[in-house]
Design a protein around this motif. Structure first.
Motif, PDB file in Angstrom:
ATOM      1  N   ARG A 193     -62.357 -43.072  57.470  1.00 20.81           N
ATOM      2  CA  ARG A 193     -63.609 -42.618  56.731  1.00 20.81           C
ATOM      3  C   ARG A 193     -64.352 -43.802  55.882  1.00 20.81           C
ATOM      4  N   PHE A 246     -58.521 -20.408  54.484  1.00 17.95           N
ATOM      5  CA  PHE A 246     -59.255 -21.690  54.066  1.00 17.95           C
ATOM      6  C   PHE A 246     -59.046 -22.729  54.963  1.00 17.95           C
ATOM      7  N   ILE A 259     -64.617 -26.484  49.725  1.00 12.56           N
ATOM      8  CA  ILE A 259     -64.303 -27.473  50.869  1.00 12.56           C
ATOM      9  C   ILE A 259     -65.626 -28.474  50.921  1.00 12.56           C
ATOM     10  N   ARG A 264     -71.218 -32.629  53.724  1.00 16.62           N
ATOM     11  CA  ARG A 264     -71.166 -31.238  54.217  1.00 16.62           C
ATOM     12  C   ARG A 264     -71.929 -30.402  52.939  1.00 16.62           C
ATOM     13  N   GLU A 320     -57.306 -31.274  49.144  1.00 10.14           N
ATOM     14  CA  GLU A 320     -58.726 -31.513  48.776  1.00 10.14           C
ATOM     15  C   GLU A 320     -59.204 -32.158  50.080  1.00 10.14           C
ATOM     16  N   ARG A 321     -60.646 -32.771  49.718  1.00  9.35           N
ATOM     17  CA  ARG A 321     -61.300 -33.299  50.656  1.00  9.35           C
ATOM     18  C   ARG A 321     -61.075 -34.724  50.849  1.00  9.35           C
ATOM     19  N   SER A 322     -60.773 -34.928  52.134  1.00  6.50           N
ATOM     20  CA  SER A 322     -60.429 -36.506  52.372  1.00  6.50           C
ATOM     21  C   SER A 322     -61.745 -37.507  52.033  1.00  6.50           C
ATOM     22  N   ARG A 323     -62.935 -36.890  52.016  1.00  3.83           N
ATOM     23  CA  ARG A 323     -63.943 -37.749  51.502  1.00  3.83           C
ATOM     24  C   ARG A 323     -63.652 -38.287  50.102  1.00  3.83           C
ATOM     25  N   GLU A 345     -64.004 -30.469  57.526  1.00  2.20           N
ATOM     26  CA  GLU A 345     -63.526 -31.811  57.453  1.00  2.20           C
ATOM     27  C   GLU A 345     -63.879 -32.703  58.454  1.00  2.20           C
ATOM     28  N   ILE A 376     -57.961 -40.601  56.962  1.00  2.00           N
ATOM     29  CA  ILE A 376     -58.733 -41.006  55.725  1.00  2.00           C
ATOM     30  C   ILE A 376     -59.279 -42.539  55.582  1.00  2.00           C
TER      31      ILE A 376
END
Lengths: 441, 459
Positions: A136, A288, A331, A161, B182-185, A296, A133
């Motif tokens: 990013r 999933f 996602i 995405r 959930e999303r890392s973003r 991701e 994380i």
């Protein structure tokens, strides 16, 4: 049976005496399509690459108390019970060479047009850890597809995405191709990952991209539908691994995955064959995670470099609420829904503007585009809804306000039409739509 | 740390490691570890069968071999805490993500806390969120568990973020945010936004996001709860707990269940789904010392509202906000389905007669509108009676009125967010229903805060 085991033990002992046990040897005890049961391997690692009968290649999918399971990746010749299985000491990984850019390759580093392997292949781990994380960055740079309906209304940013979803023959792949073509001179490496595609499909795609001069910066990573299913299963992961390598060099990468529904089906097939417990719609319960860890990988890295992913999912009967579709929608950072109805009416690109979403929205648009986009989106959606409710009403008897809204909506619809291979620049898009909604911006 | 091995690995699959143990005493949820190719791989005991135990690995197990020595860690899963946890970001296992350090920590096992019946406190004041449709249909109370249910891509996360914006910044009370699968973003965005707005100082964050394996995703909630409990029990605070997304916890449990080859119930859920959810939800409660008020996003798989996991979680909630794809499709956000959105406060004794009657009346309008839509599709709008025409147009105004520009959604709408006071909401709704605004076009009610009637009277 006892002689069978005795033979195994004796063979093992013989090997030990001959000092041949640098690489461990086991024997195939069961062949179930492309899943093999192997006995006699005690020192093999999880995910290790193994060679079967000196010709075929597989990898270890689980290690049991008395045997290990091996999934076959390349079957060169027939495999019999009792064939030798040799460990290699290496984790199974994909092979890639930078020289492959511009070609159709598979995960073993082979040029699929020529049938030869590239030189300077280097290993590419299939399962790499998630991008942390804290590494990013913010997804904020606009990524232009050249399609007004996307760039203006449901925009994409570098590192986003965005799912492309719709029935067969609604132009899903075309949108991806248009996007790739539009990256010319934008310094983006494009990777088109083909899962379970026919050779004809891929040849066609290659020719198309060639014609548009887009192959220079594009890699087609292809699993044909007559490859072993585990190969198709791994191809997207390999594609993202290659993308990650480029991203870590500071490159912007676009990955198109065509398509994830087939990928889910392949995963289901392999899991059921391996005897795993099925969940909803007989998909394995980890479906999933299968897609979440893949998607991701898409991100804007804080040190520059990004991976933008456009996964494609095929639906049936226009239903985007089935299990796999909603899984993937949950996602991705948004979805572009294509509707067969619009396609048939000639409204191309056949985007269903009501169901499409960009979770990043204006965050990935330049200020003016964002202002115009927000107004167009609000007005156009309201027009579509009004049209539905009042389709039986007499337009002449409506309030002047409503009449004006409907006429304006029709003009917007007109300007959103766009045919394949006719990209529009951001300035053209802004100009076109300012003429309609200029007073409100 | 004991350096004598307690056993050896005898089988390996992606999420299940089996270990043959010596005569060592090993119990459920003990942590074992091994060293493989210079990597320490930890796993948690989930099953014992004689001297063979099954454990789920926390890390990727590529390269793991049979016969490796296994050691026992001193403690089960723990999280560190002290006053400094606020402003920090943890992973599921209590490690700090931002390379910072906490000094003089206390540690606490993440599973230990169970509340007695005596400890449970039900009292709390009403908590207004400033979001029209929520305050009107599903008002929140301190100590409540509010669920935000929705299928994929209908706006759960945006709403959770808006609630963080309105409630957390409004109350400035201590908070814990738990990101589960959930999303890392989005996780990073939340962190950056809180940091740049200087709001992180009262919030602890725990992430076990969707790129992580199922063990990691299933543990985040326990670590987050332990932090919230520390704030409640030891610091006597009123704590806000945001969970995005609790469904992912059940999903991760299903994955583990399948890898252990346990027989599942429908749709692959584990047979112990009720207990698994209760393990979490029963800890989210208020005591006389402090309260935990929670907002929990709940994903609805395949838009199936009868999904077993969703229903089981719902049973624990005090209120729910249900988001509907059909509403989202019309561009009306927050895309709330007013019929199933409710809370325990919608009671004449709790919110007062006026609010209660208005909710009833509005729902009556909405349900008639739904019928009228079908009639109109066949006969057209001109065939309706005067009363029905009024219901039709007024409900469309209500629908538009219940949209709202949200602070965190400025990027989609291009409009700045607004908070609306409950008195204004009740006034506006009353006026729309009574027909006071019949002469005003419905588009004027779209994406506004409170309705400004004077603007139109002067025309």
């Amino acid at each position: 049976m006892s002689t069978y085991i005795e033979n195994l033990v004796n063979a093992k002992l013989r090997n030990m005496k001959d000092m041949k046990n640098i690489y461990e040897v086991g024997y195939v005890s069961k062949v179930k399509d492309y899943i093999l049961e192997v006995v006699g391997l005690e020192q093999v690692g999880f995910y290790e690459r193994v060679v079967i009968a000196n010709h075929s290649v597989g990898y270890v999918t689980s290690i049991g108390k008395n045997s290990v399971m091996v999934a076959l990746l390349q079957r060169i010749d027939a495999i019999y019970v009792g064939d030798e299985v040799v460990t290699t000491g290496y984790d199974f990984c994909a092979m890639y060479s930078k020289a492959a850019l511009g070609h159709i390759v598979d995960i073993f580093g082979e040029d699929r047009l020529v049938g030869e392997k590239f030189e300077n292949l280097r290993p590419c781990m299939i399962e790499t850890p998630a991008i942390p994380i804290m590494e990013r960055g913010e997804v904020s740079r606009p990524f232009y597809t050249g399609i007004a309906g996307i760039d203006l209304i449901y925009p994409i940013g570098y590192g986003q995405r965005q799912l492309i979803i719709g029935d067969k023959k609604t132009g899903k792949t075309q949108i991806a191709i248009d996007t790739i073509v539009n990256q010319k001179d934008r310094n983006v490496i494009c990777i088109y990952v083909a899962v379970n595609k026919t050779k004809k499909n891929i040849r066609e795609l290659y020719d198309n991209l060639m014609k548009k001069g887009a192959m220079e910066y594009t890699l087609i990573l292809a699993a044909f539908n007559d490859d072993e299913p585990p190969v198709s299963f791994f191809t997207p992961y390999a594609g993202l691994s290659i993308a990650e390598m480029y991203m870590r060099e500071g490159q912007d990468v676009l990955v198109v995955i065509d398509d994830l529904k087939s990928h889910a089906d392949i995963h289901r097939e392999i899991s059921l064959l391996a005897g795993k417990i099925p969940g909803r719609d007989a998909y394995p319960p980890d479906i999933f995670y299968t897609h979440s860890r893949l998607l991701e990988k898409g991100c804007q890295h804080k040190d520059g470099g990004s991976i933008t992913i456009l996964p494609i999912v095929e639906t049936r009967g226009g239903d985007i609420t089935d299990y796999i579709s909603t899984n993937i929608i949950s996602i991705t950072d948004g979805q572009l829904v294509l509707s067969r109805k619009n396609f048939e009416k000639g409204l191309k690109p056949a985007i269903n503007y009501g169901l499409s979403v960009s979770r990043l929205g204006g965050a990935v648009q330049e200020a003016n585009m964002k202002k115009i986009g927000a107004v167009v989106r609000r007005k156009f959606l309201s027009y579509l809804e009004t049209k539905e409710v009042y389709q039986l009403a007499n337009i002449d008897e409506m309030s002047p306000e409503m009449q004006a809204n409907i006429e304006e909506g029709e003009r917007l619809q007109e300007r959103l039409l766009q045919y394949k291979f006719s990209p529009r620049t951001p300035d053209e898009i802004k100009e076109d739509f300012m003429e309609v909604v200029g007073d409100f911006v | 740390m004991s350096e004598t091995a307690v056993g050896k690995i005898i089988s390996v699959s992606e999420l299940n490691i089996q270990v043959l143990i010596n005569d060592e005493k090993i119990k459920y949820r003990d942590i074992l570890y091994t060293n493989s190719k210079g990597r320490r791989i930890e796993f948690e005991v989930v099953e014992e069968d004689g001297n063979v135990i099954s454990a789920i690995p926390f890390q990727n197990v590529v390269g793991l071999k049979k016969g490796l020595d296994v050691y026992k860690a001193e403690h089960g899963l723990e999280i560190q805490y002290n006053d400094e946890i606020l402003g920090k970001v943890f992973d599921s296992y209590g490690k700090l993500l931002d390379d910072s350090q906490i000094e003089e920590v206390h540690k606490r096992n993440v599973y230990n806390r169970n509340l007695t019946l005596e400890e449970i406190n039900l009292n709390g004041g009403i908590l207004w969120t400033g979001i029209k449709v929520l305050d009107f249909f599903a008002p929140m109370q301190k100590g409540f568990k509010m669920g935000l249910l929705g299928g994929a891509g209908v706006g759960k996360t945006v709403l959770i973020k808006e609630l963080i914006h309105n409630v957390y910044t409004g109350l400035n009370s201590n908070s814990v945010f738990v990101g589960v699968g959930e999303r890392s973003r989005e996780g990073k965005e939340l962190y950056d936004e809180m940091l740049s707005a200087n709001l992180l100082d009262k919030m602890s964050v725990v992430f076990g996001q969707m790129g992580e394996n199922s063990a990691t995703r299933s543990k985040a909630i326990f670590s987050g709860l332990t932090l919230a409990e520390y704030l409640r029990d030891e610091k006597n605070q009123d704590v806000l707990l945001f969970v995005d997304n609790i469904y992912r916890y059940v999903q991760a449990m299903s994955e583990i269940n399948a890898e252990l080859s346990r027989i599942p119930i429908e749709n692959g859920y584990p047979a112990n789904i009720e207990t698994a959810i209760s393990d979490v939800e029963e800890r989210i409660n208020s005591t006389p010392n402090g309260s935990i008020t929670s907002f929990q996003a709940i994903y609805i798989p395949a838009d199936d509202v009868t999904d077993q996991a969703v229903l089981t979680i719902q049973a624990h909630l005090d209120g729910q906000i249900v988001l509907d794809r059909k509403v989202a499709e019309k561009g009306l956000y927050p895309a709330v389905d007013v019929f199933s959105t409710t809370s325990k406060l919608i009671d004449i004794d709790k919110i007062g007669e006026r609010h209660y009657r208005l909710v009833e009346e509005v729902l009556r309008y909405y349900s008639r509108y739904r019928e009228l839509e079908e009639i109109i599709a066949v006969l057209g709008i001109d065939e309706l009676s005067v009363a029905d025409t009024n219901v039709f147009y007024r409900t469309r105004k209500l629908r538009n009125y219940f949209t709202q520009p949200m602070f965190v959604a400025e990027n989609y709408t291009g409009i700045k967010g607004e908070l609306v006071h409950i008195d204004d909401i009740l006034d506006d709704v009353e006026n729309i229903i009574s027909g006071a605004y019949d002469g005003i076009d419905e588009s004027n009610f779209l994406y506004i805060g409170k309705f400004n009637a004077e603007e139109y009277i002067s025309r």
